[in-house]
Motif scaffolding. Sequence first.
Motif, PDB file in Angstrom:
ATOM      1  N   ASP A 116       0.836  -1.200   0.000  1.00  0.00           N
ATOM      2  CA  ASP A 116       0.000   0.000   0.000  1.00  0.00           C
ATOM      3  C   ASP A 116       0.869   1.246   0.000  1.00  0.00           C
ATOM      4  OD1 ASP A 116      -2.002  -1.802   2.344  1.00  0.00           O
ATOM      5  OD2 ASP A 116      -2.411  -1.535   0.212  1.00  0.00           O
ATOM      6  N   SER A 117       0.253   2.356  -0.332  1.00  0.00           N
ATOM      7  CA  SER A 117       0.955   3.650  -0.352  1.00  0.00           C
ATOM      8  C   SER A 117       2.255   3.545  -1.137  1.00  0.00           C
ATOM      9  CB  SER A 117       1.238   4.123   1.084  1.00  0.00           C
ATOM     10  OG  SER A 117       0.043   4.236   1.822  1.00  0.00           O
ATOM     11  N   LEU A 118       2.160   2.968  -2.310  1.00  0.00           N
ATOM     12  CA  LEU A 118       3.363   2.738  -3.112  1.00  0.00           C
ATOM     13  C   LEU A 118       3.984   4.045  -3.576  1.00  0.00           C
ATOM     14  CD1 LEU A 118       2.145  -0.391  -5.057  1.00  0.00           C
ATOM     15  CD2 LEU A 118       4.231  -0.266  -3.711  1.00  0.00           C
ATOM     16  N   LYS A 119       5.306   4.021  -3.666  1.00  0.00           N
ATOM     17  CA  LYS A 119       6.097   5.176  -4.062  1.00  0.00           C
ATOM     18  C   LYS A 119       6.907   4.824  -5.312  1.00  0.00           C
ATOM     19  CE  LYS A 119       6.834   6.158   0.855  1.00  0.00           C
ATOM     20  NZ  LYS A 119       7.863   6.360   1.909  1.00  0.00           N
ATOM     21  N   PRO A 120       7.300   5.821  -6.086  1.00  0.00           N
ATOM     22  CA  PRO A 120       8.137   5.524  -7.261  1.00  0.00           C
ATOM     23  C   PRO A 120       9.397   4.753  -6.902  1.00  0.00           C
ATOM     24  CG  PRO A 120       7.280   7.739  -7.418  1.00  0.00           C
ATOM     25  CD  PRO A 120       6.886   7.234  -6.060  1.00  0.00           C
ATOM     26  N   GLU A 121       9.944   4.997  -5.712  1.00  0.00           N
ATOM     27  CA  GLU A 121      11.163   4.282  -5.310  1.00  0.00           C
ATOM     28  C   GLU A 121      10.912   2.823  -4.965  1.00  0.00           C
ATOM     29  OE1 GLU A 121       9.979   7.194  -4.097  1.00  0.00           O
ATOM     30  OE2 GLU A 121      10.367   7.367  -1.921  1.00  0.00           O
ATOM     31  N   ASP A 122       9.664   2.396  -4.954  1.00  0.00           N
ATOM     32  CA  ASP A 122       9.344   0.976  -4.778  1.00  0.00           C
ATOM     33  C   ASP A 122       9.458   0.202  -6.099  1.00  0.00           C
ATOM     34  OD1 ASP A 122       6.740   1.960  -2.524  1.00  0.00           O
ATOM     35  OD2 ASP A 122       8.684   1.096  -1.986  1.00  0.00           O
ATOM     36  N   THR A 123       9.699   0.907  -7.185  1.00  0.00           N
ATOM     37  CA  THR A 123       9.855   0.251  -8.478  1.00  0.00           C
ATOM     38  C   THR A 123      11.038  -0.699  -8.452  1.00  0.00           C
ATOM     39  OG1 THR A 123       8.843   2.066  -9.705  1.00  0.00           O
ATOM     40  CG2 THR A 123      10.346   0.624 -10.920  1.00  0.00           C
ATOM     41  N   ALA A 124      10.789  -1.961  -8.767  1.00  0.00           N
ATOM     42  CA  ALA A 124      11.831  -2.993  -8.691  1.00  0.00           C
ATOM     43  C   ALA A 124      11.269  -4.318  -9.186  1.00  0.00           C
ATOM     44  CB  ALA A 124      12.321  -3.159  -7.253  1.00  0.00           C
ATOM     45  N   MET A 125      12.167  -5.289  -9.332  1.00  0.00           N
ATOM     46  CA  MET A 125      11.746  -6.668  -9.520  1.00  0.00           C
ATOM     47  C   MET A 125      11.597  -7.268  -8.125  1.00  0.00           C
ATOM     48  SD  MET A 125      11.056  -8.919 -11.868  1.00  0.00           S
ATOM     49  CE  MET A 125      12.000  -8.614 -13.368  1.00  0.00           C
ATOM     50  N   TYR A 126      10.460  -7.877  -7.885  1.00  0.00           N
ATOM     51  CA  TYR A 126      10.169  -8.445  -6.574  1.00  0.00           C
ATOM     52  C   TYR A 126      10.260  -9.969  -6.635  1.00  0.00           C
ATOM     53  CZ  TYR A 126       8.726  -3.981  -4.688  1.00  0.00           C
ATOM     54  OH  TYR A 126       8.713  -2.678  -4.230  1.00  0.00           O
ATOM     55  N   TYR A 127      10.910 -10.543  -5.619  1.00  0.00           N
ATOM     56  CA  TYR A 127      11.142 -11.974  -5.558  1.00  0.00           C
ATOM     57  C   TYR A 127      10.600 -12.560  -4.266  1.00  0.00           C
ATOM     58  CZ  TYR A 127      14.604 -11.023  -9.223  1.00  0.00           C
ATOM     59  OH  TYR A 127      15.232 -10.623 -10.373  1.00  0.00           O
ATOM     60  N   CYS A 128      10.059 -13.747  -4.381  1.00  0.00           N
ATOM     61  CA  CYS A 128       9.694 -14.562  -3.233  1.00  0.00           C
ATOM     62  C   CYS A 128      10.806 -15.594  -3.040  1.00  0.00           C
ATOM     63  CB  CYS A 128       8.361 -15.249  -3.515  1.00  0.00           C
ATOM     64  SG  CYS A 128       7.778 -16.356  -2.236  1.00  0.00           S
ATOM     65  N   ALA A 129      11.130 -15.900  -1.794  1.00  0.00           N
ATOM     66  CA  ALA A 129      12.198 -16.857  -1.528  1.00  0.00           C
ATOM     67  C   ALA A 129      11.863 -17.689  -0.302  1.00  0.00           C
ATOM     68  CB  ALA A 129      13.516 -16.131  -1.334  1.00  0.00           C
ATOM     69  N   SER A 130      12.527 -18.834  -0.202  1.00  0.00           N
ATOM     70  CA  SER A 130      12.315 -19.729   0.919  1.00  0.00           C
ATOM     71  C   SER A 130      13.652 -20.306   1.374  1.00  0.00           C
ATOM     72  CB  SER A 130      11.371 -20.867   0.510  1.00  0.00           C
ATOM     73  OG  SER A 130      11.151 -21.744   1.580  1.00  0.00           O
ATOM     74  N   ARG A 131      13.734 -20.592   2.667  1.00  0.00           N
ATOM     75  CA  ARG A 131      14.913 -21.253   3.187  1.00  0.00           C
ATOM     76  C   ARG A 131      14.487 -22.256   4.245  1.00  0.00           C
ATOM     77  NH1 ARG A 131      17.165 -19.671   7.937  1.00  0.00           N
ATOM     78  NH2 ARG A 131      19.241 -20.266   7.192  1.00  0.00           N
ATOM     79  N   PRO A 132      15.082 -23.458   4.230  1.00  0.00           N
ATOM     80  CA  PRO A 132      14.730 -24.448   5.254  1.00  0.00           C
ATOM     81  C   PRO A 132      15.181 -23.984   6.623  1.00  0.00           C
ATOM     82  CG  PRO A 132      15.866 -25.478   3.406  1.00  0.00           C
ATOM     83  CD  PRO A 132      16.025 -24.000   3.249  1.00  0.00           C
ATOM     84  N   GLY A 133      14.426 -24.365   7.648  1.00  0.00           N
ATOM     85  CA  GLY A 133      14.819 -24.062   9.009  1.00  0.00           C
ATOM     86  C   GLY A 133      13.962 -23.009   9.652  1.00  0.00           C
ATOM     87  N   PRO A 134      14.172 -22.781  10.972  1.00  0.00           N
ATOM     88  CA  PRO A 134      13.279 -21.915  11.736  1.00  0.00           C
ATOM     89  C   PRO A 134      13.696 -20.461  11.833  1.00  0.00           C
ATOM     90  CG  PRO A 134      14.724 -23.070  13.216  1.00  0.00           C
ATOM     91  CD  PRO A 134      15.105 -23.514  11.832  1.00  0.00           C
ATOM     92  N   THR A 135      14.871 -20.104  11.326  1.00  0.00           N
ATOM     93  CA  THR A 135      15.431 -18.780  11.604  1.00  0.00           C
ATOM     94  C   THR A 135      15.396 -17.871  10.389  1.00  0.00           C
ATOM     95  OG1 THR A 135      16.922 -19.798  13.211  1.00  0.00           O
ATOM     96  CG2 THR A 135      17.417 -17.547  12.516  1.00  0.00           C
ATOM     97  N   ILE A 136      14.813 -16.704  10.567  1.00  0.00           N
ATOM     98  CA  ILE A 136      14.801 -15.699   9.498  1.00  0.00           C
ATOM     99  C   ILE A 136      16.208 -15.126   9.321  1.00  0.00           C
ATOM    100  CG2 ILE A 136      14.017 -13.377   8.924  1.00  0.00           C
ATOM    101  CD1 ILE A 136      11.326 -14.133  10.247  1.00  0.00           C
ATOM    102  N   GLN A 137      16.613 -14.986   8.074  1.00  0.00           N
ATOM    103  CA  GLN A 137      17.875 -14.344   7.740  1.00  0.00           C
ATOM    104  C   GLN A 137      17.582 -13.223   6.752  1.00  0.00           C
ATOM    105  OE1 GLN A 137      20.859 -14.873   8.902  1.00  0.00           O
ATOM    106  NE2 GLN A 137      20.725 -16.851   9.943  1.00  0.00           N
ATOM    107  N   ALA A 138      17.998 -12.015   7.054  1.00  0.00           N
ATOM    108  CA  ALA A 138      17.714 -10.898   6.159  1.00  0.00           C
ATOM    109  C   ALA A 138      18.615 -10.888   4.937  1.00  0.00           C
ATOM    110  CB  ALA A 138      17.845  -9.579   6.911  1.00  0.00           C
ATOM    111  N   THR A 139      19.772 -11.541   5.023  1.00  0.00           N
ATOM    112  CA  THR A 139      20.736 -11.516   3.935  1.00  0.00           C
ATOM    113  C   THR A 139      20.332 -12.473   2.832  1.00  0.00           C
ATOM    114  OG1 THR A 139      22.461 -11.040   5.555  1.00  0.00           O
ATOM    115  CG2 THR A 139      23.164 -11.730   3.366  1.00  0.00           C
TER     116      THR A 139
END
Length: 123
Positions: A83-106
Amino acid sequence: QLQVVESGGGLVQAGGSLRLSCAVSGYTYSSYCMGWFRQAPGKELEGLAFMDPDGRIKYADSVKGRFTISQDNAKNALYLQMDSLKPEDTAMYYCASRPGPTIQATPKWWNYWGQGTQVTVSS
């Protein structure tokens, strides 16, 4: 082999909304984290929103309060409401998955990636 397929990108005016979808199939591990990333031209891949197997959520500061990650376990689907999208939100968006319980931002710690869906926000 887990497969991830995004959809829902498009062209929207600044201030508008889009909802991205991610279909996931081929689970082989007992638990996964899911996440949304984006990459704008000339910029590095950026983590936006993450969900762990217990449903805990983290957001990047750049999208906190504007983007919402959610899932539908019955449909094996992940969503990103933007919501409230801005021009700087323009990008290619990807969904990703990783096994395990811990979120990694990298991004390098994420194993399975979709092909991406383009989001363009006009001013």
